[in-house]
Write a protein that holds these residues in place. Structure first.
Motif, short mmCIF file in Angstrom:
data_model
loop_
_atom_site.label_atom_id
_atom_site.label_comp_id
_atom_site.label_asym_id
_atom_site.label_seq_id
_atom_site.Cartn_x
_atom_site.Cartn_y
_atom_site.Cartn_z
N ILE A 164 4.42 2.77 -0.14
CA ILE A 164 4.16 3.25 0.74
C ILE A 164 5.68 4.23 1.12
CG2 ILE A 164 4.60 2.52 3.22
CD1 ILE A 164 4.13 -0.44 1.66
N HIS A 165 4.85 5.05 1.57
CA HIS A 165 5.93 6.10 1.98
C HIS A 165 5.86 7.24 3.44
CE1 HIS A 165 6.19 7.62 -2.19
NE2 HIS A 165 4.75 7.19 -2.47
N ASP A 166 6.90 6.66 4.03
CA ASP A 166 7.35 7.15 5.32
C ASP A 166 6.45 6.70 6.64
OD1 ASP A 166 9.16 9.02 4.49
OD2 ASP A 166 7.74 10.44 4.03
N LEU A 167 5.28 5.47 6.25
CA LEU A 167 4.78 4.59 7.15
C LEU A 167 5.54 4.56 8.29
CD1 LEU A 167 2.05 2.55 5.99
CD2 LEU A 167 3.38 1.31 8.00
N ILE A 168 4.59 4.67 9.29
CA ILE A 168 5.26 4.24 10.91
C ILE A 168 3.61 3.39 11.82
CG2 ILE A 168 5.81 4.80 13.09
CD1 ILE A 168 7.35 7.19 11.64
N LYS A 169 3.95 1.98 12.39
CA LYS A 169 2.79 1.51 12.96
C LYS A 169 3.91 1.77 14.72
CE LYS A 169 -0.82 0.24 14.31
NZ LYS A 169 -2.25 1.37 14.91
N GLU A 170 3.21 1.93 15.66
CA GLU A 170 3.98 1.69 16.52
C GLU A 170 2.68 1.00 18.03
OE1 GLU A 170 6.61 4.94 18.38
OE2 GLU A 170 4.93 5.97 17.42
N TYR A 171 3.42 0.30 18.47
CA TYR A 171 2.62 -0.45 19.47
C TYR A 171 3.62 -0.08 20.78
CZ TYR A 171 -0.15 -2.70 15.73
OH TYR A 171 -0.49 -3.36 14.38
N THR A 172 3.28 0.65 21.56
CA THR A 172 3.57 1.02 22.52
C THR A 172 4.49 -0.23 24.06
OG1 THR A 172 1.88 2.59 23.74
CG2 THR A 172 3.64 3.55 22.49
N GLU A 173 2.67 -0.52 24.19
CA GLU A 173 2.91 -2.11 25.49
C GLU A 173 3.88 -3.31 24.77
OE1 GLU A 173 -0.98 -3.97 25.38
OE2 GLU A 173 -1.92 -1.62 26.32
N SER A 174 3.97 -3.05 23.59
CA SER A 174 5.42 -4.39 23.78
C SER A 174 6.57 -3.14 22.86
CB SER A 174 4.54 -5.00 22.12
OG SER A 174 4.28 -4.61 21.09
N ASN A 175 6.24 -2.28 23.20
CA ASN A 175 7.49 -1.74 21.88
C ASN A 175 8.21 -1.64 21.00
OD1 ASN A 175 9.90 0.08 22.77
ND2 ASN A 175 10.72 -1.37 23.15
N PHE A 176 7.31 -1.86 19.76
CA PHE A 176 7.33 -2.39 18.80
C PHE A 176 6.77 -1.64 17.87
CE2 PHE A 176 6.06 -4.95 14.87
CZ PHE A 176 7.30 -5.22 14.70
N LYS A 177 7.90 -1.23 16.44
CA LYS A 177 7.44 -0.57 16.23
C LYS A 177 8.32 -0.81 14.91
CE LYS A 177 9.14 3.52 14.82
NZ LYS A 177 10.18 4.75 15.39
N ILE A 178 6.84 -0.49 13.37
CA ILE A 178 7.12 -0.57 12.26
C ILE A 178 7.04 -0.13 11.33
CG2 ILE A 178 5.66 -1.95 9.83
CD1 ILE A 178 5.75 -3.83 11.18
N SER A 179 8.31 0.15 10.63
CA SER A 179 8.98 1.55 9.89
C SER A 179 9.39 1.43 8.77
CB SER A 179 10.13 2.41 11.18
OG SER A 179 10.81 3.73 10.45
N ILE A 180 8.54 1.94 7.68
CA ILE A 180 9.29 1.75 6.53
C ILE A 180 8.60 2.98 5.55
CG2 ILE A 180 8.32 0.69 3.86
CD1 ILE A 180 6.72 -1.22 6.04
N HIS A 181 10.25 3.42 5.12
CA HIS A 181 10.42 4.98 4.56
C HIS A 181 9.75 4.76 3.24
CE1 HIS A 181 12.06 8.60 3.47
NE2 HIS A 181 12.88 8.44 2.65
N GLU A 182 10.47 3.96 1.89
CA GLU A 182 9.91 4.22 0.70
C GLU A 182 9.49 2.53 0.27
OE1 GLU A 182 9.04 6.66 -2.50
OE2 GLU A 182 9.37 8.05 -0.59
N LEU A 183 8.91 2.45 -0.43
CA LEU A 183 8.30 1.20 -0.59
C LEU A 183 8.03 1.22 -2.08
CD1 LEU A 183 9.73 -2.11 -0.19
CD2 LEU A 183 7.76 -2.02 1.12
N HIS A 184 7.93 0.20 -3.30
CA HIS A 184 7.38 0.39 -4.39
C HIS A 184 7.17 -0.74 -4.40
CE1 HIS A 184 7.73 4.54 -4.54
NE2 HIS A 184 8.67 4.44 -4.47
N PHE A 185 5.70 -1.34 -5.08
CA PHE A 185 5.14 -2.97 -5.37
C PHE A 185 5.11 -2.53 -6.22
CE2 PHE A 185 4.70 -3.21 -0.52
CZ PHE A 185 5.71 -3.92 -0.54
N HIS A 186 5.39 -3.53 -8.04
CA HIS A 186 5.41 -3.11 -9.26
C HIS A 186 4.18 -4.14 -10.07
CE1 HIS A 186 8.11 0.02 -9.86
NE2 HIS A 186 9.42 -0.45 -8.87
N GLN A 187 3.19 -4.72 -10.58
CA GLN A 187 2.40 -4.81 -11.31
C GLN A 187 3.16 -6.07 -11.73
OE1 GLN A 187 -0.06 -1.59 -12.48
NE2 GLN A 187 -1.57 -3.32 -12.92
N GLY A 188 2.82 -8.03 -11.89
CA GLY A 188 3.39 -8.10 -12.23
C GLY A 188 4.42 -9.26 -12.28
#
Length: 230
Positions: A4-28
């Motif tokens: 995941i790279h520079d991911l943003i999801k905003e919910y303006t009505e509830s003033n809530f935001k998902i913000s993930i700059h850099e994240l890696h999930f590995h197999q196994g």
């Protein structure tokens, strides 16, 4: 691997935001998402599952894994089932949906594997919460996804079935699956996960990997939980 790279999801009505700059999930690996209610754990899982589109950023699945929804299996916190279908019928129907039809013997084997053989011909509307969790897990993983997403998978399970669920998750890990789960049960996060991400107000405030082949110390994990999320 899932990235995941520079991911943003905003919910303006509830003033809530998902913000993930850099994240890696590995197999196994098994990665746990820990956080209070409303921290954003479910939203993160739903973005990875493709159920919610981010406003910005990207989610990348490595090239040697087939892309698309067939790559991912997602089990929600309170799974929705076709209430008039039996456990046997649910598996039969799902196997046809994912174009991997199972015969009677294969379905019976799955039901026995998850301790649901006595419920084979009982409608899902009559199942307990723990039984619904188990049949939902079967349906989630029926198409052999490379990435398994689980939202509170231990809810409603008694100790014996919690142990059974842990065993199945370790089996999938051994098959080189990427497993991402949210849970409030620190004991199982400590015992099961290779990495734990602490989520607070839509952001990853801390990540911690287990030391070598050991498990997390539950007491230290609880202390870290309150330090990071207070």
């Amino acid at each position: 691997m899932l990235s995941i790279h520079d991911l943003i999801k905003e919910y303006t009505e509830s003033n809530f935001k998902i913000s993930i700059h850099e994240l890696h999930f590995h197999q196994g690996s098994i990665v746990g998402l820990l956080g209070k209610n409303g921290a954003g754990k479910t939203t993160i899982l739903e973005i990875i599952a493709g159920l919610i589109s981010p406003d910005k950023g990207e989610l990348i699945i490595q090239k040697d894994i087939e892309n698309g929804f067939s790559t991912v299996g997602y089990m929600e916190d309170d799974p929705t089932l076709f209430e008039n279908l039996t456990c046997f019928e649910l598996i039969k129907y799902q196997s046809m949906l994912v174009e991997q039809p199972l015969n009677t013997k294969q379905i019976q084997h799955l039901l026995e594997k998850y301790g649901l053989e006595k419920q084979a011909h009982i409608r899902s509307s009559s199942l307990s919460r723990g039984m619904r969790q188990r049949i939902s897990f079967i349906l989630t993983t029926l198409h052999n996804p490379a990435i398994i997403l689980l939202d509170e998978p231990f809810t409603g399970l008694d100790p014996a079935n919690m142990t059974l669920m842990k065993r199945h998750l370790r089996e999938f890990k051994a098959q080189n699956k990427t497993i991402i789960l949210s849970t409030h049960i620190l004991q199982f996060a400590a015992n099961l996960c290779d990495e734990i991400l602490f989520i607070n107000e839509g952001q990853i405030v801390h990540s911690e990997k287990k030391p070598s082949e050991e498990t997390f110390d539950e007491g230290q994990l609880e202390k870290r939980f309150f330090e990071m999320l207070s």
